[in-house]
Design a protein around this motif. Structure first.
Motif, PDB file in Angstrom:
ATOM      1  N   GLU A 195       0.827  -1.123   0.069  1.00 16.38           N
ATOM      2  CA  GLU A 195      -0.015  -0.067   0.072  1.00 16.38           C
ATOM      3  C   GLU A 195       0.989   1.335  -0.204  1.00 16.38           C
ATOM      4  N   GLU A 196       1.945   1.220   0.521  1.00 19.29           N
ATOM      5  CA  GLU A 196       2.869   2.476   0.849  1.00 19.29           C
ATOM      6  C   GLU A 196       3.716   2.577  -0.235  1.00 19.29           C
ATOM      7  N   GLY A 197       3.920   1.688  -1.103  1.00 16.88           N
ATOM      8  CA  GLY A 197       5.055   1.708  -2.325  1.00 16.88           C
ATOM      9  C   GLY A 197       6.140   1.495  -1.826  1.00 16.88           C
ATOM     10  N   LEU A 198       6.514   0.756  -0.654  1.00 16.04           N
ATOM     11  CA  LEU A 198       7.892   0.462  -0.206  1.00 16.04           C
ATOM     12  C   LEU A 198       8.232  -1.131  -0.857  1.00 16.04           C
ATOM     13  N   GLU A 199       9.403  -0.980  -1.610  1.00 14.02           N
ATOM     14  CA  GLU A 199       9.671  -1.951  -2.356  1.00 14.02           C
ATOM     15  C   GLU A 199      10.495  -3.061  -1.583  1.00 14.02           C
ATOM     16  N   ILE A 200      10.326  -4.265  -1.506  1.00 10.03           N
ATOM     17  CA  ILE A 200      11.378  -5.155  -0.744  1.00 10.03           C
ATOM     18  C   ILE A 200      11.872  -5.813  -1.713  1.00 10.03           C
ATOM     19  N   PRO A 201      13.425  -5.717  -1.778  1.00  5.63           N
ATOM     20  CA  PRO A 201      14.189  -6.231  -3.023  1.00  5.63           C
ATOM     21  C   PRO A 201      14.281  -7.565  -2.829  1.00  5.63           C
ATOM     22  N   PHE A 202      14.675  -8.206  -3.955  1.00  4.16           N
ATOM     23  CA  PHE A 202      14.959  -9.663  -3.946  1.00  4.16           C
ATOM     24  C   PHE A 202      16.238  -9.720  -4.703  1.00  4.16           C
ATOM     25  N   ALA A 203      16.810 -10.851  -4.725  1.00  4.14           N
ATOM     26  CA  ALA A 203      18.144 -11.122  -5.283  1.00  4.14           C
ATOM     27  C   ALA A 203      17.744 -11.408  -6.713  1.00  4.14           C
ATOM     28  N   ARG A 204      18.481 -11.038  -7.742  1.00  5.84           N
ATOM     29  CA  ARG A 204      18.320 -11.218  -9.305  1.00  5.84           C
ATOM     30  C   ARG A 204      19.637 -10.933  -9.767  1.00  5.84           C
ATOM     31  N   GLN A 205      19.703 -11.649 -10.938  1.00  6.90           N
ATOM     32  CA  GLN A 205      20.941 -11.549 -11.537  1.00  6.90           C
ATOM     33  C   GLN A 205      20.709 -11.148 -13.211  1.00  6.90           C
ATOM     34  N   ASP A 206      21.528 -10.341 -13.895  1.00  6.73           N
ATOM     35  CA  ASP A 206      21.261 -10.005 -15.320  1.00  6.73           C
ATOM     36  C   ASP A 206      22.412 -10.682 -15.884  1.00  6.73           C
ATOM     37  N   VAL A 207      21.925 -11.288 -17.146  1.00  5.18           N
ATOM     38  CA  VAL A 207      22.923 -12.120 -17.955  1.00  5.18           C
ATOM     39  C   VAL A 207      23.030 -11.298 -19.230  1.00  5.18           C
ATOM     40  N   TYR A 208      24.441 -10.926 -19.668  1.00  9.24           N
ATOM     41  CA  TYR A 208      24.682 -10.511 -20.819  1.00  9.24           C
ATOM     42  C   TYR A 208      25.253 -11.388 -21.909  1.00  9.24           C
ATOM     43  N   ILE A 209      24.662 -11.628 -23.081  1.00  6.15           N
ATOM     44  CA  ILE A 209      25.348 -12.423 -23.913  1.00  6.15           C
ATOM     45  C   ILE A 209      26.194 -11.398 -25.030  1.00  6.15           C
ATOM     46  N   LYS A 210      27.376 -12.014 -24.716  1.00  7.99           N
ATOM     47  CA  LYS A 210      28.274 -11.219 -25.762  1.00  7.99           C
ATOM     48  C   LYS A 210      28.103 -11.504 -27.062  1.00  7.99           C
ATOM     49  N   GLU A 211      28.025 -12.614 -27.450  1.00  3.51           N
ATOM     50  CA  GLU A 211      27.760 -13.066 -28.691  1.00  3.51           C
ATOM     51  C   GLU A 211      26.805 -14.378 -29.098  1.00  3.51           C
ATOM     52  N   MET A 212      26.332 -14.472 -30.022  1.00  4.05           N
ATOM     53  CA  MET A 212      25.504 -15.669 -30.251  1.00  4.05           C
ATOM     54  C   MET A 212      26.281 -16.745 -30.835  1.00  4.05           C
ATOM     55  N   PRO A 213      26.160 -18.043 -30.327  1.00  4.75           N
ATOM     56  CA  PRO A 213      27.229 -19.110 -30.977  1.00  4.75           C
ATOM     57  C   PRO A 213      26.777 -19.284 -32.267  1.00  4.75           C
ATOM     58  N   GLY A 214      27.676 -19.744 -33.187  1.00  2.00           N
ATOM     59  CA  GLY A 214      27.361 -20.051 -34.707  1.00  2.00           C
ATOM     60  C   GLY A 214      26.538 -21.039 -34.949  1.00  2.00           C
ATOM     61  N   LYS A 215      26.129 -21.156 -36.182  1.00  2.00           N
ATOM     62  CA  LYS A 215      24.872 -22.298 -36.210  1.00  2.00           C
ATOM     63  C   LYS A 215      25.820 -23.475 -36.373  1.00  2.00           C
TER      64      LYS A 215
END
Length: 357
Positions: A337-357
Motif C-alpha cells: 500500500e505504501e509503495g515500499l519495495e522489498i528487494p529480492f536477489a536477481r541476476q542480469d545475464v549479458y550475451i556477448k555473442e550468439m554461438p554459430g550455427k
C-alpha cells in the motif's frame, strides 16, 4: 515448685513401706506437674515470640506443648516404676518401653517442625532458591527419612541393640548398589539438583543444545518430559539435562518473549517512513505486548537492501510462530500500500555473442 516438691516428699515419707501407693502418688503428681509446666511454657513462649516478632512462633508452640506434656508424664511414670517393687527384667523393659515411646513422640514433633520450617522458607521474601514449591516434597521426604532414621537408631540403643554390624552391612550394600546402578543414581542425583536449583519449571519453554524446543510437562526424579511444538513427547534422563546447555525462553524477570523480524527495503527508500510503518504495525497488533514497547532498528547497509529489524514482545514463547506469521502478513500488505519495495536477489545475464550455427 519447691513448696510443692517438699509437700510431695512429705507425703511419700508418710507412706514409707507402701511402694505401690508411693508410685501412684508420683504418677498423679507428674500429671499435675505436666499440666502446670506446659501451661507456663506455652504462655511464656507466646510472649517471647510476640516480642521478637517470630512469625512461625505460634505454629511451633502449638505443636511443642504436647511432647513436653507427655515427656513430663513419661518421666513420672518411669520414676513410679522405679519406686514400685517390680524390679528385675520387668522394670528395665518397662523403662525402655517408656523411653522408646518418648523418642517417637519427639520424632513426630521434629517431623512436623521440619515441615513448618520448610514452608516458612518458601514464604520468606529473602529466601534462597534452594527450597521452592516444586522441591518442597523432596525436602519433606529427606527430612522425614533423616529424623526417622535417627529415632530408630536411638530406639535400638535404648534396648541395648548394637547397630555397628547393621550399619557396616548397610554401607557395603550401598556401595554394591551404587556400582550396579550408577546411571540410575546419576539421574537421581541430577534430578535432586534440578528440583533444588529450578533452572526450569513445569510450563517453561526450553531449547536444548541439540536443537529441540518445547514445553516442560513433568519433572521427575529420574527424567524430565518435554512436549515439542510437533506434539511429540521427549523423555530425557536428568543426567543429560544436568550436563547440557539449556536455554529457558520463559526465564528471566517475566515469561514474555521477544521476537525479531528482519525486513529489507530497496535503496532510496525513506528510512523514517519505513520505521513509522513497522512501528505502527506492531502497535496495532493485539498479540504484541504494550510493555515492553515495540522497537524498530536500522541495522545495516546490506548488499542490495537497507536492513531493518522489528523487535516486539509476546506474552508467551508458544505464541512466537503465530505472531511472526501475522506480522509478516501485515508487513507485506502495508508495504504494497505504501509503495515500499522489498528487494529480492536477481541476476542480469549479458550475451556477448550468439554461438554459430
Amino acid at each position: 515448685m519447691a513448696a510443692l516438691q517438699g509437700r510431695i516428699t512429705g507425703i511419700l515419707e508418710a507412706f514409707q513401706g507402701r511402694p505401690w501407693v508411693q508410685a501412684a502418688i508420683i504418677l498423679i503428681s507428674s500429671v499435675a506437674a505436666a499440666y502446670v509446666l506446659t501451661a507456663i511454657i506455652k504462655r511464656g513462649l507466646l510472649r517471647v515470640a510476640g516480642k521478637i516478632r517470630f512469625r512461625i512462633g505460634s505454629e511451633v508452640i502449638s505443636i511443642l506443648h504436647r511432647p513436653v506434656f507427655y515427656s513430663i508424664l513419661m518421666l513420672g511414670l518411669a520414676i513410679a516404676l522405679l519406686t514400685s517393687p517390680l524390679g528385675g527384667r520387668v522394670e528395665s523393659a518397662s523403662v525402655a518401653a517408656i523411653k522408646t515411646i518418648n523418642i517417637f513422640i519427639w520424632t513426630a514433633f521434629f517431623i512436623r517442625l521440619s515441615v513448618i520450617l520448610l514452608q516458612a522458607s518458601i514464604r520468606h521474601p529473602n529466601r534462597q532458591q534452594l527450597v521452592n514449591q516444586q522441591s518442597l516434597p523432596l525436602f519433606k521426604n529427606l527430612a522425614f527419612l533423616i529424623i526417622f532414621a535417627a529415632a530408630l537408631y536411638l530406639a535400638f540403643q535404648t534396648w541395648g541393640v548394637d547397630m555397628t554390624a547393621w550399619l557396616a552391612s548397610a554401607g557395603v550394600l550401598a556401595i554394591a548398589v551404587g556400582f550396579a546402578a550408577k546411571d540410575t543414581l546419576s539421574n537421581f542425583i541430577a534430578g535432586i539438583f534440578i528440583l533444588a536449583e529450578a533452572p526450569y519449571k513445569i510450563g517453561d519453554y526450553i531449547v536444548l543444545d541439540t536443537g529441540e524446543r518445547g514445553e516442560i510437562t513433568e519433572i521427575g526424579i529420574r527424567s524430565t518430559r518435554m512436549l515439542t511444538r510437533d506434539d511429540v513427547e521427549l523423555t530425557i534422563p536428568n543426567g543429560i539435562m544436568g550436563n547440557s546447555k539449556i536455554v529457558n525462553e520463559s526465564g528471566g524477570p517475566h515469561p514474555k518473549y521477544r521476537i525479531r523480524i528482519p525486513v529489507g527495503v530497496a535503496y532510496g527508500s525513506d528510512v523514517e517512513r519505513v520505521k513509522a510503518v513497522l512501528y505502527g504495525i506492531a502497535v496495532a497488533s493485539e498479540q504484541v505486548c504494550e510493555t515492553p514497547e515495540a522497537r524498530v532498528r536500522f541495522r545495516r547497509f546490506g548488499a542490495s537492501s537497507l536492513d531493518f529489524e522489528l523487535l516486539c514482545w509476546v506474552e508467551q514463547p508458544s505464541q512466537r510462530g503465530l505472531v511472526v506469521d501475522l506480522l509478516l502478513t501485515e508487513i507485506n500488505r502495508r508495504f504494497n500500500e505504501e509503495g515500499l519495495e522489498i528487494p529480492f536477489a536477481r541476476q542480469d545475464v549479458y550475451i556477448k555473442e550468439m554461438p554459430g550455427k
